[in-house]
Enzyme design. Sequence first.
Site, PDB file in Angstrom:
ATOM      1  N   HIS A  99       7.196  -8.735 -10.614  1.00 62.68           N
ATOM      2  CA  HIS A  99       7.894  -7.568 -10.077  1.00 62.68           C
ATOM      3  C   HIS A  99       9.226  -7.898  -9.427  1.00 62.68           C
ATOM      4  O   HIS A  99       9.993  -6.992  -9.098  1.00 62.68           O
ATOM      5  CB  HIS A  99       6.988  -6.812  -9.084  1.00 62.68           C
ATOM      6  CG  HIS A  99       7.162  -5.331  -9.139  1.00 62.68           C
ATOM      7  ND1 HIS A  99       6.226  -4.430  -8.655  1.00 62.68           N
ATOM      8  CD2 HIS A  99       8.167  -4.558  -9.623  1.00 62.68           C
ATOM      9  CE1 HIS A  99       6.647  -3.201  -8.847  1.00 62.68           C
ATOM     10  NE2 HIS A  99       7.832  -3.245  -9.427  1.00 62.68           N
ATOM     11  N   ASP A 122       2.183   1.159  -7.489  1.00 60.38           N
ATOM     12  CA  ASP A 122       1.831  -0.225  -7.187  1.00 60.38           C
ATOM     13  C   ASP A 122       0.745  -0.271  -6.117  1.00 60.38           C
ATOM     14  O   ASP A 122       0.708   0.583  -5.230  1.00 60.38           O
ATOM     15  CB  ASP A 122       3.098  -0.932  -6.663  1.00 60.38           C
ATOM     16  CG  ASP A 122       3.034  -2.446  -6.728  1.00 60.38           C
ATOM     17  OD1 ASP A 122       1.934  -3.010  -6.633  1.00 60.38           O
ATOM     18  OD2 ASP A 122       4.112  -3.071  -6.832  1.00 60.38           O
ATOM     19  N   HIS A 124       0.808  -2.604  -4.033  1.00 65.56           N
ATOM     20  CA  HIS A 124       1.526  -3.250  -2.936  1.00 65.56           C
ATOM     21  C   HIS A 124       2.829  -2.515  -2.642  1.00 65.56           C
ATOM     22  O   HIS A 124       3.367  -1.824  -3.516  1.00 65.56           O
ATOM     23  CB  HIS A 124       1.827  -4.698  -3.299  1.00 65.56           C
ATOM     24  CG  HIS A 124       0.620  -5.458  -3.762  1.00 65.56           C
ATOM     25  ND1 HIS A 124       0.256  -5.512  -5.104  1.00 65.56           N
ATOM     26  CD2 HIS A 124      -0.310  -6.168  -3.080  1.00 65.56           C
ATOM     27  CE1 HIS A 124      -0.850  -6.230  -5.218  1.00 65.56           C
ATOM     28  NE2 HIS A 124      -1.222  -6.636  -4.018  1.00 65.56           N
ATOM     29  N   ASP A 126       5.663  -4.183  -1.738  1.00 69.68           N
ATOM     30  CA  ASP A 126       6.776  -5.063  -2.113  1.00 69.68           C
ATOM     31  C   ASP A 126       7.958  -4.868  -1.176  1.00 69.68           C
ATOM     32  O   ASP A 126       9.121  -4.878  -1.590  1.00 69.68           O
ATOM     33  CB  ASP A 126       7.183  -4.838  -3.569  1.00 69.68           C
ATOM     34  CG  ASP A 126       6.078  -5.261  -4.536  1.00 69.68           C
ATOM     35  OD1 ASP A 126       5.170  -5.994  -4.117  1.00 69.68           O
ATOM     36  OD2 ASP A 126       6.130  -4.850  -5.711  1.00 69.68           O
ATOM     37  N   HIS A 139       8.268 -11.776  -5.621  1.00 71.02           N
ATOM     38  CA  HIS A 139       7.753 -10.555  -6.257  1.00 71.02           C
ATOM     39  C   HIS A 139       7.182  -9.582  -5.223  1.00 71.02           C
ATOM     40  O   HIS A 139       6.897  -8.431  -5.558  1.00 71.02           O
ATOM     41  CB  HIS A 139       6.729 -10.868  -7.357  1.00 71.02           C
ATOM     42  CG  HIS A 139       5.350 -11.194  -6.884  1.00 71.02           C
ATOM     43  ND1 HIS A 139       4.227 -11.018  -7.676  1.00 71.02           N
ATOM     44  CD2 HIS A 139       4.884 -11.692  -5.719  1.00 71.02           C
ATOM     45  CE1 HIS A 139       3.149 -11.382  -7.021  1.00 71.02           C
ATOM     46  NE2 HIS A 139       3.516 -11.813  -5.837  1.00 71.02           N
ATOM     47  N   ASP A 226       3.847  -1.202 -11.670  1.00 72.18           N
ATOM     48  CA  ASP A 226       3.132  -2.472 -11.630  1.00 72.18           C
ATOM     49  C   ASP A 226       1.711  -2.193 -12.108  1.00 72.18           C
ATOM     50  O   ASP A 226       1.030  -1.317 -11.562  1.00 72.18           O
ATOM     51  CB  ASP A 226       3.138  -3.003 -10.197  1.00 72.18           C
ATOM     52  CG  ASP A 226       2.569  -4.401 -10.060  1.00 72.18           C
ATOM     53  OD1 ASP A 226       1.603  -4.729 -10.777  1.00 72.18           O
ATOM     54  OD2 ASP A 226       3.051  -5.152  -9.203  1.00 72.18           O
ATOM     55  N   ASP A 228      -0.905  -3.637 -11.523  1.00 73.05           N
ATOM     56  CA  ASP A 228      -1.953  -3.775 -10.511  1.00 73.05           C
ATOM     57  C   ASP A 228      -2.106  -2.514  -9.670  1.00 73.05           C
ATOM     58  O   ASP A 228      -2.986  -2.437  -8.810  1.00 73.05           O
ATOM     59  CB  ASP A 228      -1.760  -5.026  -9.650  1.00 73.05           C
ATOM     60  CG  ASP A 228      -0.606  -4.943  -8.649  1.00 73.05           C
ATOM     61  OD1 ASP A 228      -0.224  -3.847  -8.218  1.00 73.05           O
ATOM     62  OD2 ASP A 228      -0.100  -6.024  -8.276  1.00 73.05           O
ATOM     63  N   GLU A 271       4.140  -7.131 -14.408  1.00 71.90           N
ATOM     64  CA  GLU A 271       2.971  -7.884 -13.948  1.00 71.90           C
ATOM     65  C   GLU A 271       1.813  -7.915 -14.950  1.00 71.90           C
ATOM     66  O   GLU A 271       0.656  -8.073 -14.572  1.00 71.90           O
ATOM     67  CB  GLU A 271       2.482  -7.378 -12.582  1.00 71.90           C
ATOM     68  CG  GLU A 271       3.492  -7.559 -11.440  1.00 71.90           C
ATOM     69  CD  GLU A 271       3.617  -9.003 -10.940  1.00 71.90           C
ATOM     70  OE1 GLU A 271       2.861  -9.875 -11.417  1.00 71.90           O
ATOM     71  OE2 GLU A 271       4.478  -9.238 -10.061  1.00 71.90           O
TER      72      GLU A 271
END
Length: 299
Positions: A99, A122, A124, A126, A139, A226, A228, A271
């Site tokens: 990412h 996402d 996360h 980030d 990332h 992303d 994830d 990712e």
Amino acid sequence: MRKKLSIVGVPMDLGQMRRGVDMGPSAMRYADAVKRLERIGYVVEDMGDIPVAHINEDKNAQPSLRNLKAITKAASHLADCVDSIIKKDSFPLVLGGDHSIAIGTLAGAAKHFHDLGVIWYDAHGDLNTDETSPSGNIHGMPLAASLGFGHPELTGVGGFHPKVKPENVVIIGARDLDQGERELIREHSIKVYTMHEIDRLGMTRVMEETIAYLKERTDGVHLSLDLDGLDPHDAPGVGTPVLGGISYRESHLAMEMLAESELITSAEFVEVNPILDEKNKTAEVAVALMGSLFGEKLL
């Protein structure tokens, strides 16, 4: 959305510690990304991959910013590439890679919009910087850098900063945030739909609110997806999986609603790690979601 679409791959694995995510662009191409988008009606130009160093160039650098020089160089190259795609009136679709590539994508896209919006799909945020990151993995920093927070070499990609205003960002699917990220979100009132809100409100309402929120304040919207963000059951081939994520069907609904809104002006899918995957399942999920984002319909 433009009917011309340009794909660029970024085989980057330097933003994190688990090898294999540099093969993500190849995995998505193998899952027939180009053919699927052509069937929808797009004229697709696959521009290949930008060059990325595959060695650690920063062995003696500070551990809070792993591979800073190599990542910055690739991000600058990607920013120029995205800029050129938009200049020729084509839609930039970037395939990652980890990412950290979003630093370059947003730097290129932001040159063409006064108030660029961002949907950060996402698990996360980030939103770490070199001062808050527990790992030093870049990332986990691209959204912060794009907002103007962090090391000058990251925030300065493209020659200007910030690329995005905090009030123009919507994070969807968050369920793993570090303390520094939580503080930045609160301090700058960044709009976040955690899994709690998605479970409680439902994806339809989350996307309705997101679209209405961004439509009134932006002149273009970048989607940074992303894999994830999805639950590991549906997308196992990611480097930082977090249980309890967005479902496959909820993700299709989100993409379908974005297609109907006609808000999205650039996008990236990141990712995908084939080494950690099950028979290219995650790449196939990514390509299926691309189909929905670009208007694919059953009937």
